[in-house]
Design a protein around this motif. Structure first.
Motif, PDB file in Angstrom:
ATOM      1  N   SER A 133       2.409   1.805  -3.334  1.00 47.18           N
ATOM      2  CA  SER A 133       1.477   2.226  -4.376  1.00 47.18           C
ATOM      3  C   SER A 133       1.107   3.691  -4.258  1.00 47.18           C
ATOM      4  CB  SER A 133       0.200   1.373  -4.299  1.00 47.18           C
ATOM      5  OG  SER A 133      -0.506   1.653  -3.087  1.00 47.18           O
ATOM      6  N   GLN A 134       1.484   4.346  -3.172  1.00 44.23           N
ATOM      7  CA  GLN A 134       1.127   5.739  -2.979  1.00 44.23           C
ATOM      8  C   GLN A 134       2.059   6.684  -3.719  1.00 44.23           C
ATOM      9  OE1 GLN A 134       0.999   6.280   1.248  1.00 44.23           O
ATOM     10  NE2 GLN A 134      -0.796   4.983   1.520  1.00 44.23           N
ATOM     11  N   SER A 135       3.183   6.202  -4.197  1.00 43.49           N
ATOM     12  CA  SER A 135       4.132   7.037  -4.928  1.00 43.49           C
ATOM     13  C   SER A 135       4.971   6.159  -5.842  1.00 43.49           C
ATOM     14  CB  SER A 135       5.031   7.803  -3.957  1.00 43.49           C
ATOM     15  OG  SER A 135       5.829   6.901  -3.204  1.00 43.49           O
ATOM     16  N   GLN A 140       0.825  -1.197   0.000  1.00 40.80           N
ATOM     17  CA  GLN A 140       0.000   0.000   0.000  1.00 40.80           C
ATOM     18  C   GLN A 140       0.862   1.251   0.000  1.00 40.80           C
ATOM     19  OE1 GLN A 140      -2.465  -0.597   3.420  1.00 40.80           O
ATOM     20  NE2 GLN A 140      -3.972  -1.819   2.305  1.00 40.80           N
ATOM     21  N   GLU A 141       1.923   1.239   0.831  1.00 44.58           N
ATOM     22  CA  GLU A 141       2.810   2.393   0.882  1.00 44.58           C
ATOM     23  C   GLU A 141       3.514   2.590  -0.452  1.00 44.58           C
ATOM     24  OE1 GLU A 141       5.363   1.652   4.118  1.00 44.58           O
ATOM     25  OE2 GLU A 141       3.847   1.971   5.668  1.00 44.58           O
ATOM     26  N   PRO A 184       3.476  11.306  -6.591  1.00 44.45           N
ATOM     27  CA  PRO A 184       2.285  10.551  -6.167  1.00 44.45           C
ATOM     28  C   PRO A 184       1.845   9.588  -7.261  1.00 44.45           C
ATOM     29  CG  PRO A 184       2.027  12.898  -5.710  1.00 44.45           C
ATOM     30  CD  PRO A 184       3.248  12.766  -6.558  1.00 44.45           C
ATOM     31  N   GLU A 226      -0.964   8.848  -8.430  1.00 41.86           N
ATOM     32  CA  GLU A 226      -1.978   9.319  -9.362  1.00 41.86           C
ATOM     33  C   GLU A 226      -1.398  10.147 -10.505  1.00 41.86           C
ATOM     34  OE1 GLU A 226      -2.238  11.933  -5.584  1.00 41.86           O
ATOM     35  OE2 GLU A 226      -1.985   9.815  -6.115  1.00 41.86           O
TER      36      GLU A 226
END
Length: 274
Positions: free
Chosen positions: A38-40, A35-36, A50, A52
């Motif tokens: 996938s955040q950046s 999860q961490e 990021p 996104e």
């Protein structure tokens, strides 16, 4: 069952529980790490962005074809910068207001205001095609990025960079054309069936157009693709208006509304650009 066997059974059960706990903790740690992660993401040149923004990063050369030569851009810039092919098409049309030849050596002898220059995408193309550009940006760091990016493209000498609020500076400005691409309110605007012209940050679309028209009649207004063209035309009912649909690689990206004499140049047909 003897005491020794019972003790071994208890020890075996305790070991099994411990293994399950360790396994659960390991799986939880792995999931958290995923999860961490996938955040950046980290780009090849060492930028940590990021997650996104990954799709924007993949299109970086569509925003600046000289991106790898030192282009600077912040997170907001990724969302707001105009694809370079659209920025150039707009600049060519504006330059034709005083010059019909499509050669950069014969750039239009006009002064253009880029009211919200951001990191300089439109400013650079305007400077390539027009004699003088006044680039206004309210954020000092973004203004310096625009200056840097203009230097990468070799057009900084034709740009006057001004730190400030366009709405407040307007009474002191003079120009032949005003190009505006004000903040649209973040990527959430894409979720609306019709973009609300009154929902823009700080000022409505009507206020922005009225502000620009206090400087000159020739305006290019870059807006979201889900705007109602009739509403855009109604922002200046006493002025000619041409609504241009901007496409790149077959995708409908945005709308540019041209007012004043700019509406008489170019075509109202959709722009389908490579």
């Amino acid at each position: 069952m003897g005491r020794r066997q019972k003790r071994r059974q208890r020890e075996g059960s305790a070991e099994l529980v411990a293994k399950r706990q360790r396994s659960g903790h390991s799986q939880q740690t792995k999931t958290q790490g995923q999860q961490e992660g996938s955040q950046s993401f980290t780009t090849p040149d060492g930028r940590v962005l990021p997650a996104e923004l990954k799709k924007y990063w993949r299109s970086r050369h569509n925003f600046f074809w000289r991106f790898d030569e030192g282009i600077q851009i912040d997170e907001e810039g990724w969302y707001s910068v105009t694809p370079e092919v659209i920025a150039e098409d707009t600049a060519v049309r504006i330059a034709q207001l005083y010059n019909d030849r499509r050669k950069k050596a014969d750039y239009g002898r006009i002064c253009v205001i880029d009211a919200f220059c951001g990191v300089g995408g439109n400013t650079i193309k305007l400077a390539e095609w027009c004699e003088h550009v006044i680039a206004i940006e309210i954020d000092p760091q973004r203004l310096e990025m625009a200056r840097n990016n203009a230097e990468v493209y070799g057009v900084a000498e034709r740009i006057e960079f001004i730190l400030g609020d366009f709405y407040q500076l307007a009474p002191t400005l003079k120009a032949d054309v005003v190009f505006m691409s004000p903040p649209w309110g973040g990527p959430e605007y894409t979720g609306a069936s019709v973009f609300d012209l009154d929902s823009m940050p700080s000022h409505s679309a009507q206020e922005w157009v009225d502000c620009a028209r206090s400087i000159c009649a020739n305006i290019a207004f870059f807006m979201p693709r889900n705007c109602d063209p009739l509403q855009l035309a109604a922002l200046a009912p006493d002025s000619p208006c041409d609504i241009e649909l901007n496409y790149t690689s077959g995708f409908f990206k945005a709308i540019t509304a041209y007012y004043g004499d700019l509406a008489l140049y170019g075509s109202s047909d959709p722009r389908r650009l490579l």
